[in-house]
Design a protein around this motif. Structure first.
Motif, PDB file in Angstrom:
ATOM      1  N   TYR A  47      44.406  18.253  38.983  1.00  0.00           N
ATOM      2  CA  TYR A  47      43.583  17.481  38.056  1.00  0.00           C
ATOM      3  C   TYR A  47      44.155  16.073  37.881  1.00  0.00           C
ATOM      4  O   TYR A  47      45.352  15.895  37.677  1.00  0.00           O
ATOM      5  CB  TYR A  47      43.486  18.171  36.688  1.00  0.00           C
TER       6      TYR A  47
ATOM      7  N   GLU B 199      38.854  16.150  39.084  1.00  0.00           N
ATOM      8  CA  GLU B 199      39.716  16.825  40.043  1.00  0.00           C
ATOM      9  C   GLU B 199      40.150  15.882  41.156  1.00  0.00           C
ATOM     10  O   GLU B 199      39.469  14.891  41.464  1.00  0.00           O
ATOM     11  CB  GLU B 199      38.988  18.026  40.655  1.00  0.00           C
TER      12      GLU B 199
ATOM     13  N   GLY C 184      47.184  13.922  34.974  1.00  0.00           N
ATOM     14  CA  GLY C 184      47.745  14.906  35.898  1.00  0.00           C
ATOM     15  C   GLY C 184      49.145  14.543  36.352  1.00  0.00           C
ATOM     16  O   GLY C 184      49.707  13.498  35.980  1.00  0.00           O
TER      17      GLY C 184
END
Length: 518
Positions: free
Chosen positions: A324, A348, A384
């Motif tokens: 992510y 993503e 992320g």
């Protein structure tokens, strides 16, 4: 009927020649597209014909009593000015008349009989002019145009320095339309505008009865509104009848003809020189050799057309990040008040997402809130793992004083001078641009400097805020190619469907979550 005549115009900055012996005319009803690569002098030309910049040589002559409206991509709006005050400044000449009228009334108490008669006559003339121009309905006129451009939803008492790029453009466009000029001069009017208002402006210009000159790198928009092209290249202006696509056809043929003529002449020169070298010493052929030498001496030598350097954008890629890129939980963005409902979003790895929607609804703010540059009002953002972020902002700071080389050196202090110059040259900047201060470059050249920083630092996520603004067509095409080849993730704000079609894996319509009326 000629509205504007430009004769033998020449201008340059230092040793950089912008125009050389240029002539131009604007005729009644002509809708002109002024086109050319970044840095060729399109905005400089606008500044010269509006007397904002004095040329080195040449004559600029407007027809009498022509009122010119100029939408300038570099126009500055000062702190303390509101949307209402900027738009109302379209009527400054009428406010000056009102001021004079009040002065006349103040002086009447001490005026003699003869002076009183003159003051009465002058005040009557001024009052007639104010009535004829609906002076006492200015507020309603301002609100009517502001409503058409979606500015009333922002609030007409909003300080203009707090507006987004698109909102500022709308304010300046609204002011110009209120001035009701005879001629429009438009420098990149679609930059920062959303699709709704680009469509509105397109219809307005299609139905515009008077002449206008338009600078734009938005080719579909340009094609839909213009009937004449003036092309700026290598310090000269060339006129073409038709739209941009027709110009491209004729230009390609012209270039091919010039290249063929150059090659033919080079072959002829080689043959003549060879004949002279072999025969000038021989008595029998000396006269023929001298004749050919004379032909060589009198020949007008054609020059090979100088091709402008085309940019090469190749993004360096960092290590693969986590699954992510970011996740938000009930994120509310804004400043004094919320710009969004609570947002729970995720991106993503490998996605190429484009944010669309009207100006001022918070697209740029969302990017900055995700990156942590602008605090959110509530909620949270989780980035992320192993992210290497490349961020492209809409604009350079207006107060910037560095040169192009200094900008890159600050970012990459370990680069040699050769590496800095090479990096900038690959982005399509010439030697004269590289050594110039960023503040004197065109918007497109400044964008290339910022892209130079971006492509030379490894990244695995690119966050791009309207990267196509100001870029010429060659640069846009190359940027799209580079972004499609990029293996990292992309989060981008863009108003040009023809640019992101085929590139985006997802398009997020931000109007669905904004709290603003659109």
């Amino acid at each position: 009927m000629s509205i504007l005549n430009v004769e033998h115009l020449s201008h340059g900055f230092g040793d950089r020649e912008i125009f050389e012996d240029v002539s131009f005319r604007l005729l009644k009803g002509e809708h002109i597209g002024l086109v050319g690569a970044n840095g060729e002098g399109k905005s400089t030309f606008m500044s010269i014909i509006t007397n904002r910049l004095m040329p080195d040589a040449g004559k600029i002559e407007w027809a009498k009593n022509v009122k010119v409206g100029y939408l300038d991509q570099h126009a500055s709006l000062e702190n303390g000015m509101t949307i209402r005050s900027v738009m109302a400044s379209a009527f400054d000449d009428l406010f000056d008349m009102e001021k004079r009228l009040n002065e006349i009334y103040m002086s009447m108490g001490e005026a003699g009989e003869e002076e009183m008669a003159a003051l009465m006559e002058e005040s009557g003339t001024i009052q007639d002019l104010l009535d004829a121009h609906d002076f006492y309905m200015i507020d309603s006129k301002v609100e009517e145009v502001a409503r058409a451009l979606g500015l009333t939803d922002i609030g007409l008492d909003k300080d203009v320095t707090e507006l987004s790029g698109g909102q500022r453009t709308k304010v300046l466009l609204g002011k110009m339309l209120l001035e009701k000029p005879d001629i429009l001069l438009l420098d990149e009017p679609t930059n920062y505008l959303d699709q709704e208002h680009i469509a509105w402006l397109k219809i307005y210009l299609q139905n515009y009865e008077n002449a206008f000159i338009l600078i734009s790198h938005d080719i579909p928009f340009l094609n839909s509104v213009i009937n004449i092209i003036y092309h700026v290249e290598n310090s000269h202006l060339e006129r073409y009848v038709g739209d941009y696509d027709k110009f491209q056809e004729v230009y390609a043929v012209k270039k091919a003809q010039e290249a063929a003529a150059y090659e033919r002449q080079q072959a002829e020169i080689a043959n003549l020189k060879d004949f002279v070298a072999r025969n000038k010493s021989r008595v029998a052929t000396r006269n023929m050799a001298m004749s050919r030498q004379k032909k060589l001496d009198n020949m007008d030598i054609l020059e090979r057309t100088q091709e402008k350097p085309k940019p090469e954008f190749n993004f360096k890629e960092a290590r693969t990040p986590g699954k992510y890129i970011f996740e938000t939980q009930d994120l509310v963005i804004g400043y004094d008040e919320p710009l969004s409902s609570p947002l729970t979003l995720q991106m993503e790895r490998g996605k190429k997402i484009v944010l669309t929607g009207a100006n001022g609804i918070g697209k740029s703010t969302l990017l900055k809130s995700i990156l942590g540059l602008t605090p959110a009002l509530s909620g949270k953002v989780e980035l992320g793992d192993y992210l290497e972020i490349g961020y492209f902002e809409q604009e350079m700071p207006q107060e910037i004083t560095t040169t192009c080389m200094e900008e890159i050196w600050q970012e990459f202090p370990g680069y040699t001078q050769y590496e800095v110059r090479s990096a900038l040259a690959k982005c399509g900047l010439t030697t004269s641009h590289i050594e110039s201060r960023c503040s004197v470059l065109s918007g497109g050249e400044q964008a290339k400097v910022r892209l130079c920083k971006l492509i030379n630092r490894p990244s695995n996520i690119l966050v791009l805020d309207e990267p196509t603004n100001h870029l010429d067509q060659d640069a846009k095409d190359e940027l799209k190619r580079a972004l499609m080849a990029y293996k990292g993730s992309i989060l981008m704000v863009c108003h040009e469907p023809e640019f992101y079609t085929g590139l985006a894996t997802e398009v997020w319509d931000c109007t669905k979550w904004t709290t603003k009326v659109v």
